[in-house]
Design an enzyme around this catalytic site. Structure first.
Site, PDB file in Angstrom:
ATOM      1  N   THR A   5     -11.519   2.893  -6.913  1.00 21.95           N
ATOM      2  CA  THR A   5     -12.222   3.974  -6.668  1.00 21.95           C
ATOM      3  C   THR A   5     -13.817   3.453  -6.278  1.00 21.95           C
ATOM      4  OG1 THR A   5     -12.677   6.061  -7.632  1.00 21.95           O
ATOM      5  CG2 THR A   5     -12.682   4.224  -9.092  1.00 21.95           C
ATOM      6  N   HIS A   6     -14.439   4.449  -5.225  1.00 25.74           N
ATOM      7  CA  HIS A   6     -15.784   4.327  -5.508  1.00 25.74           C
ATOM      8  C   HIS A   6     -16.594   5.186  -6.344  1.00 25.74           C
ATOM      9  CE1 HIS A   6     -13.902   3.513  -1.308  1.00 25.74           C
ATOM     10  NE2 HIS A   6     -14.319   2.377  -1.669  1.00 25.74           N
ATOM     11  N   LYS A  42      -6.694   7.858  -6.301  1.00 25.82           N
ATOM     12  CA  LYS A  42      -6.667   9.288  -6.318  1.00 25.82           C
ATOM     13  C   LYS A  42      -5.465   9.787  -5.432  1.00 25.82           C
ATOM     14  CE  LYS A  42     -11.559   9.841  -7.751  1.00 25.82           C
ATOM     15  NZ  LYS A  42     -12.611  10.901  -7.626  1.00 25.82           N
ATOM     16  N   ARG A  53      -1.789  -0.807  -8.345  1.00 22.60           N
ATOM     17  CA  ARG A  53      -3.277  -0.218  -8.085  1.00 22.60           C
ATOM     18  C   ARG A  53      -3.071   1.238  -8.331  1.00 22.60           C
ATOM     19  NH1 ARG A  53      -4.354  -0.656  -2.116  1.00 22.60           N
ATOM     20  NH2 ARG A  53      -4.637  -2.899  -2.249  1.00 22.60           N
ATOM     21  N   ALA A  81      -4.868   9.518  -0.710  1.00 24.01           N
ATOM     22  CA  ALA A  81      -5.718   9.772   0.297  1.00 24.01           C
ATOM     23  C   ALA A  81      -5.055  10.464   1.558  1.00 24.01           C
ATOM     24  CB  ALA A  81      -5.738   8.014   1.097  1.00 24.01           C
ATOM     25  N   ARG A  95     -10.629   7.054  10.484  1.00 20.52           N
ATOM     26  CA  ARG A  95     -10.315   7.517   9.064  1.00 20.52           C
ATOM     27  C   ARG A  95     -11.417   7.523   8.254  1.00 20.52           C
ATOM     28  NH1 ARG A  95      -5.241   5.292  10.271  1.00 20.52           N
ATOM     29  NH2 ARG A  95      -5.541   3.782   8.956  1.00 20.52           N
ATOM     30  N   ASP A 128       0.898  -1.056   0.085  1.00 17.98           N
ATOM     31  CA  ASP A 128      -0.328   0.154  -0.081  1.00 17.98           C
ATOM     32  C   ASP A 128       0.956   1.132  -0.122  1.00 17.98           C
ATOM     33  OD1 ASP A 128      -2.435  -1.580   0.076  1.00 17.98           O
ATOM     34  OD2 ASP A 128      -2.918  -0.916   2.101  1.00 17.98           O
ATOM     35  N   MET A 129       0.487   2.372  -0.531  1.00 15.24           N
ATOM     36  CA  MET A 129       1.207   3.605  -0.481  1.00 15.24           C
ATOM     37  C   MET A 129       0.700   4.353   0.498  1.00 15.24           C
ATOM     38  SD  MET A 129       4.096   4.815  -1.762  1.00 15.24           S
ATOM     39  CE  MET A 129       4.208   4.026  -3.302  1.00 15.24           C
ATOM     40  N   GLN A 157      -0.515   6.823  -6.806  1.00 17.51           N
ATOM     41  CA  GLN A 157      -1.290   7.874  -6.401  1.00 17.51           C
ATOM     42  C   GLN A 157      -1.732   9.199  -7.411  1.00 17.51           C
ATOM     43  OE1 GLN A 157       0.944   8.509  -3.038  1.00 17.51           O
ATOM     44  NE2 GLN A 157      -0.564   7.527  -1.616  1.00 17.51           N
TER      45      GLN A 157
HETATM   46  P1  FDA Z   1     -14.031  10.172  -4.051  1.00 18.95           P
HETATM   47  O1  FDA Z   1     -13.962  10.073  -2.662  1.00 18.95           O
HETATM   48  O2  FDA Z   1     -13.295  11.599  -4.700  1.00 18.95           O
HETATM   49  O3  FDA Z   1     -15.370  10.070  -4.423  1.00 18.95           O
HETATM   50  C1  FDA Z   1     -16.067  10.450  -5.825  1.00 18.95           C
HETATM   51  C2  FDA Z   1     -17.344  10.506  -6.058  1.00 18.95           C
HETATM   52  O4  FDA Z   1     -17.895   9.109  -5.847  1.00 18.95           O
HETATM   53  C3  FDA Z   1     -18.241  11.038  -4.697  1.00 18.95           C
HETATM   54  O5  FDA Z   1     -18.626  12.698  -4.904  1.00 18.95           O
HETATM   55  C4  FDA Z   1     -19.440  10.229  -4.723  1.00 18.95           C
HETATM   56  O6  FDA Z   1     -20.307  10.888  -5.606  1.00 18.95           O
HETATM   57  C5  FDA Z   1     -19.199   8.880  -5.017  1.00 18.95           C
HETATM   58  N1  FDA Z   1     -18.871   8.235  -3.678  1.00 18.95           N
HETATM   59  C6  FDA Z   1     -17.480   7.958  -3.340  1.00 18.95           C
HETATM   60  N2  FDA Z   1     -17.721   7.023  -2.260  1.00 18.95           N
HETATM   61  C7  FDA Z   1     -18.936   6.742  -2.230  1.00 18.95           C
HETATM   62  C8  FDA Z   1     -19.986   5.975  -1.263  1.00 18.95           C
HETATM   63  N3  FDA Z   1     -19.254   5.327  -0.461  1.00 18.95           N
HETATM   64  N4  FDA Z   1     -21.241   5.792  -1.420  1.00 18.95           N
HETATM   65  C9  FDA Z   1     -21.668   6.420  -2.414  1.00 18.95           C
HETATM   66  N5  FDA Z   1     -21.099   7.369  -3.320  1.00 18.95           N
HETATM   67  C10 FDA Z   1     -19.862   7.440  -3.404  1.00 18.95           C
HETATM   68  N6  FDA Z   1      -5.021   5.730  -0.944  1.00 18.95           N
HETATM   69  C11 FDA Z   1      -3.648   5.807  -0.765  1.00 18.95           C
HETATM   70  O7  FDA Z   1      -2.988   7.100  -0.690  1.00 18.95           O
HETATM   71  N7  FDA Z   1      -2.781   4.640  -0.808  1.00 18.95           N
HETATM   72  C12 FDA Z   1      -3.392   3.371  -0.871  1.00 18.95           C
HETATM   73  O8  FDA Z   1      -2.598   2.329  -0.993  1.00 18.95           O
HETATM   74  C13 FDA Z   1      -5.008   3.162  -1.334  1.00 18.95           C
HETATM   75  N8  FDA Z   1      -5.507   2.291  -1.314  1.00 18.95           N
HETATM   76  C14 FDA Z   1      -6.927   2.029  -1.530  1.00 18.95           C
HETATM   77  C15 FDA Z   1      -7.113   0.901  -1.883  1.00 18.95           C
HETATM   78  C16 FDA Z   1      -8.552   0.782  -2.361  1.00 18.95           C
HETATM   79  C17 FDA Z   1      -9.404  -0.400  -2.690  1.00 18.95           C
HETATM   80  C18 FDA Z   1      -9.526   1.822  -2.375  1.00 18.95           C
HETATM   81  C19 FDA Z   1     -10.913   2.008  -2.803  1.00 18.95           C
HETATM   82  C20 FDA Z   1      -8.810   2.959  -2.072  1.00 18.95           C
HETATM   83  C21 FDA Z   1      -7.425   3.148  -1.662  1.00 18.95           C
HETATM   84  N9  FDA Z   1      -7.075   4.523  -1.249  1.00 18.95           N
HETATM   85  C22 FDA Z   1      -5.677   4.545  -1.123  1.00 18.95           C
HETATM   86  C23 FDA Z   1      -7.812   5.613  -1.033  1.00 18.95           C
HETATM   87  C24 FDA Z   1      -8.105   6.451  -2.532  1.00 18.95           C
HETATM   88  O9  FDA Z   1      -6.674   7.319  -2.424  1.00 18.95           O
HETATM   89  C25 FDA Z   1      -9.109   7.432  -2.149  1.00 18.95           C
HETATM   90  O10 FDA Z   1      -8.651   8.394  -1.084  1.00 18.95           O
HETATM   91  C26 FDA Z   1     -10.411   7.144  -1.960  1.00 18.95           C
HETATM   92  O11 FDA Z   1     -10.832   5.903  -2.666  1.00 18.95           O
HETATM   93  C27 FDA Z   1     -11.466   8.017  -2.158  1.00 18.95           C
HETATM   94  O12 FDA Z   1     -11.451   8.416  -3.485  1.00 18.95           O
HETATM   95  P2  FDA Z   1     -12.457   7.521  -4.526  1.00 18.95           P
HETATM   96  O13 FDA Z   1     -11.762   7.445  -5.672  1.00 18.95           O
HETATM   97  O14 FDA Z   1     -13.351   6.399  -3.872  1.00 18.95           O
HETATM   98  O15 FDA Z   1     -13.889   8.754  -4.785  1.00 18.95           O
END
Ligand code: FDA
Length: 302
Positions: free
Chosen positions: A221-222, A182, A179, A184, A283, A131-132, A160
């Site tokens: 990503t979600h 965006k 992987r 975190a 977190r 993981d980063m 990232q």
């Molecule tokens: P973001 O949070 O930007 O959301 C975009 C839009 O998606 C929202 O505005 C909403 O509309 C929708 N949305 C998001 N979440 C939702 C929910 N729960 N329900 C409904 N709608 C939702 N980071 C890191 O720095 N190092 C790492 O190693 C990892 N590893 C990692 C593994 C996995 C499996 C995931 C999913 C994520 C990570 N991350 C990570 C975290 C990543 O960098 C990031 O901070 C989070 O995933 C949040 O960004 P999203 O891309 O999910 O969308």
């Protein structure tokens, strides 16, 4: 939301609560986002995911590792988890944070620890993802990746999209399973993009570069907008479905996770488990207000 975010970040760092929580078991609705405190309960969740054609990347939670003893104990827990993946015959791999196995104590010590873990995983052909963490740990993580891959090619890491340097790192790691996320952590403007729009644009750019390349990519990503763009791009460019997967965290957008798997996309859920659940859970609450509702709902429905 700043105050709420700061509140939960502060809670995540509270050592008294962190050590107390190790004795409580999962409380406060954490069971929605953490798959149990022991191997047996975690394996139940992984088997349920597998039954829906969803693979798992397992994170043996651990925080605040300041001593060699703690780092060694974390390493042993991770190796036990690898043994359990083999014994239970589940479709799963490991996600590991190098600080948990001593990166902040001593670089060579953490390298030795991850070597032992990688050797245990190689016996069963289990992939290891590093993981980063924050920017301060990035170069060391990449150095460890390079050192490890000389002996254990079944190891990858995370890129990232918010970092300026990521495109270069991506090009350099074009034969490594990666992987893409965006990002975190809170990083300074000198090293990272700050606006959501810029980060999203760069995220898509990096995803497309990888999908046109040769190595396997996990898109974590979600964000449904990103996922829809990826689906379109894959279709237009005839990219085979075995070249990439989507990933989401355990307990997040569960219906969408099942749908993507049912549509025939490779899918992996990030499954955190362990006694050290408290800071991870805080977190997640800090990140997204809706997560607080999810946790509260599960508390009142108990
Ligand atoms: P973001 O949070 O930007 O959301 C975009 C839009 O998606 C929202 O505005 C909403 O509309 C929708 N949305 C998001 N979440 C939702 C929910 N729960 N329900 C409904 N709608 C939702 N980071 C890191 O720095 N190092 C790492 O190693 C990892 N590893 C990692 C593994 C996995 C499996 C995931 C999913 C994520 C990570 N991350 C990570 C975290 C990543 O960098 C990031 O901070 C989070 O995933 C949040 O960004 P999203 O891309 O999910 O969308």
């Amino acid at each position: 939301m700043g105050v709420t975010r700061d509140f939960f970040i502060a809670m995540s760092k509270n050592q008294l609560l962190n050590s107390g929580a190790k004795k409580w078991g999962l409380k406060l609705g954490a069971s929605k986002m953490v798959a149990g405190t022991d191997i047996d309960s975690m394996m139940k969740s992984v088997k349920e995911l597998n039954s829906m054609k969803i693979s798992a990347t397992i994170d043996n939670l651990g925080e605040f590792v300041y001593s060699r003893e703690e780092a060694t104990a974390a390493k042993e827990d991770i190796i036990n988890t690898i043994e359990a993946i083999q014994e239970h015959g589940v479709d799963a791999h490991m996600s590991i944070k190098l600080t948990q196995i001593g990166l902040d104590i001593d670089y060579d010590f953490s390298l030795e620890n991850i070597r032992e873990i990688a050797a245990a995983a190689e016996k069963y052909d289990i992939f290891i993802n590093l993981d980063m963490e924050d920017y301060a740990h990035l170069q060391q993580t990449l150095d460890i990746l390079t050192a490890l891959r000389k002996d254990y090619p079944n190891v990858g890491t995370v890129i990232q999209a918010y970092l300026y340097r990521s495109e270069k790192d991506l090009e350099r790691l074009d034969d490594v399973r990666l992987r893409l996320v965006k990002g975190a952590y809170k990083e300074i403007p000198d090293v990272s993009l700050q606006s959501k729009q810029d980060i999203d644009e760069n995220f898509l750019k990096l995803i497309k570069i990888r999908l046109l390349g040769k190595a396997f990519t996990s898109i974590a990503t979600h964000d449904h907008n990103i996922i829809n763009e990826v689906k379109k791009f894959v279709e237009e460019n005839n990219i085979p479905h075995d070249r990439f997967e989507f990933q989401m965290l355990y307990g997040f957008r569960t219906e969408m996770q099942k749908e993507l798997a049912a549509e025939g996309y490779a899918f992996t859920t990030y499954v955190p488990y362990g006694k050290d659940w408290y800071a991870y859970f805080m977190r997640r609450l800090a990140e997204r207000p809706q997560n607080i509702n999810l946790a509260l709902r599960s508390m009142v429905s108990k």
